[in-house]
Write an enzyme that holds these catalytic residues in place. Structure first.
Site, PDB file in Angstrom:
ATOM      1  N   GLN A 131       0.907  -1.131  -0.069  1.00 35.74           N
ATOM      2  CA  GLN A 131      -0.103   0.130   0.060  1.00 35.74           C
ATOM      3  C   GLN A 131       0.877   1.362   0.076  1.00 35.74           C
ATOM      4  OE1 GLN A 131      -2.926   0.037   3.138  1.00 35.74           O
ATOM      5  NE2 GLN A 131      -2.645   2.210   3.563  1.00 35.74           N
ATOM      6  N   GLY A 132       0.755   1.864  -1.075  1.00 29.77           N
ATOM      7  CA  GLY A 132       1.729   3.135  -1.228  1.00 29.77           C
ATOM      8  C   GLY A 132       0.805   4.440  -0.650  1.00 29.77           C
ATOM      9  N   TYR A 133       0.970   4.501   0.592  1.00 27.68           N
ATOM     10  CA  TYR A 133       0.328   5.854   1.025  1.00 27.68           C
ATOM     11  C   TYR A 133       1.345   6.888   1.821  1.00 27.68           C
ATOM     12  CZ  TYR A 133      -4.554   4.117   0.780  1.00 27.68           C
ATOM     13  OH  TYR A 133      -5.878   3.918   0.424  1.00 27.68           O
ATOM     14  N   GLU A 249      -9.965  -1.793   7.641  1.00 28.25           N
ATOM     15  CA  GLU A 249      -9.061  -2.406   8.677  1.00 28.25           C
ATOM     16  C   GLU A 249      -9.571  -2.774   9.917  1.00 28.25           C
ATOM     17  OE1 GLU A 249      -4.680  -0.272   8.012  1.00 28.25           O
ATOM     18  OE2 GLU A 249      -6.238   1.191   8.775  1.00 28.25           O
TER      19      GLU A 249
END
Length: 398
Positions: A131-133, A249
């Site tokens: 996850q590229g946050y 989540e």
């Protein structure tokens, strides 16, 4: 009055899962004799094999629709699943980002092509996701992200950096947020992309964490490419997509809540077995009082979670009360693991295979420090609680 009982069907679900775990966990696991390998390559191979076994047994993505390979489990069955996994301290999931967040988000907001192309391979563990946050200057303030995606024909050219990216070194795809418009408020102009990690423009640099494992990574995008078909949701409306992903989540929160109950039992058991000056630790009034405090708070966390779960079932979707569960569980776990170390005295300075109590408390404690940050720091959770539950004034968004 809250009813804590389960239906006959739900208890049958529990029995089925419990039987499967007893038959399929590694030999010696339930007796505490089997340990996950410490060296990284063997550890990852074991985790991949375990998740593949879950898929083959029908215990992967249990809440996903049956038409996409899931079990179609209800929310309460999902809770039972997490209870049983916590009870046996089941091995972790290496494709956690894909199973817990990306897959459900694609099912909710993805195109039919994206569902058909990616969902089953997430479920079967054939493709791992990250996850590229977060970025160096955009962590909890995610809307401040600066990674850019510029459109050229049907391509999007991506440049920028991400950090604290779990599982990136093993991942095939990244669920990436990038800025595609800078002319409006910072919460606008963000787009969610699916980015192939095996292309020339993507560089992964592992970050070795305090427990001496490369748990996180830096990601560098240098003219990396994504296409129109890789956009999830609408261009410039990635903020709503990111919120949808984060709402999934809740399963991770449930895992922590039930883990607390298991840790509580372990603390009591160890305090009875270990001795100080010839007497069990539990005979020490300081130890006993601390255990009583933990027991009360653990029960309060569990009951609060059940209350919030009831609200979620009634509303049909998770709400901001998940921040309460996340805050309480991560803070309490950190304290409990810290107390476990204190009961070891000088032995707490030893590492893993040298630990006298054979519980890996050191590793758990060090990981608990990061759990206060991952998925939204404790400070951010307090903000959410203040603004969305207590109705206090919101932060100014520029």
């Amino acid at each position: 009055m809250m009813d804590f009982s389960y239906t006959v069907e739900e208890e049958a679900f529990r029995t089925e899962l419990r039987s499967w775990l007893e038959e399929n966990l590694p030999d010696g696991w339930l007796e505490g004799e089997f340990k996950i390998p410490n060296d990284e390559s063997s550890r990852i191979a074991f985790l991949r094999e375990w998740q593949s076994k879950l898929f083959e047994g029908g215990w992967s993505g249990i809440s996903w629709p049956a038409e996409y390979g899931g079990k179609g489990a209800t929310l309460l069955e999902e809770v039972i699943y997490e209870q049983e996994m916590a009870r046996v301290k089941a091995p972790p999931i290496i494709n956690l980002v894909g199973l817990a967040m990306v897959g459900p988000t694609l099912l909710q907001m993805g195109t039919e092509y994206q569902k058909q192309r990616y969902v089953n391979k997430i479920l079967s563990n054939k493709e791992i996701w990250c996850q590229g946050y977060s970025e160096p200057n955009a962590g909890s303030d995610l809307a401040a992200l600066q990674t850019r995606a510029v459109k050229k024909g049907d391509k999007w050219i991506i440049n920028g950096q991400k950090v604290w990216t779990s599982f990136a070194q093993y991942s095939d795809y990244c669920f990436l947020l990038a800025r595609t418009d800078t002319s409006d408020k910072k919460h606008y102009g963000i787009t969610a992309f699916i980015v192939n990690m095996h292309q020339k423009g993507v560089e992964v640099k592992p970050i070795r964490s305090i427990n001496d494992r490369p748990a996180f990574n830096e990601l560098f995008f240098n003219d990396a490419v994504a296409y129109d078909i890789d956009i999830v949701g609408e261009v410039n409306n990635g903020w709503s997509v990111s919120l949808a992903l984060l709402s999934h989540e809740r399963v991770g929160v449930a895992r922590k809540v039930f883990r607390i109950q298991k840790v509580m039992d372990e603390l009591i058991e160890i305090s009875k077995k270990e001795k100080e000056d010839g007497y069990p630790l539990i005979s020490n009034p300081i130890v006993r009082n601390k255990l009583i405090n933990f027991k009360i708070r653990a029960k309060a966390v569990l009951l609060t979670y059940y209350r919030n779960l009831t609200e979620t079932i009634r509303a049909g979707k998770p709400g901001p009360t998940g921040s309460v569960d996340k805050l309480l569980s991560s803070e309490l776990l950190k304290e409990m693991y810290g107390f476990a170390l204190s009961m070891q005295g000088p032995l707490s300075t030893l590492w893993l295979e040298d630990i006298a109590m054979k519980q890996d408390w050191q590793d758990d404690y060090l990981q608990s420090l990061g759990s206060r940050i991952a998925g939204g720091s404790s400070e951010i959770q307090k903000n959410v609680i203040a603004e969305r539950i207590l109705g206090l004034p919101k932060d100014i968004k520029y």
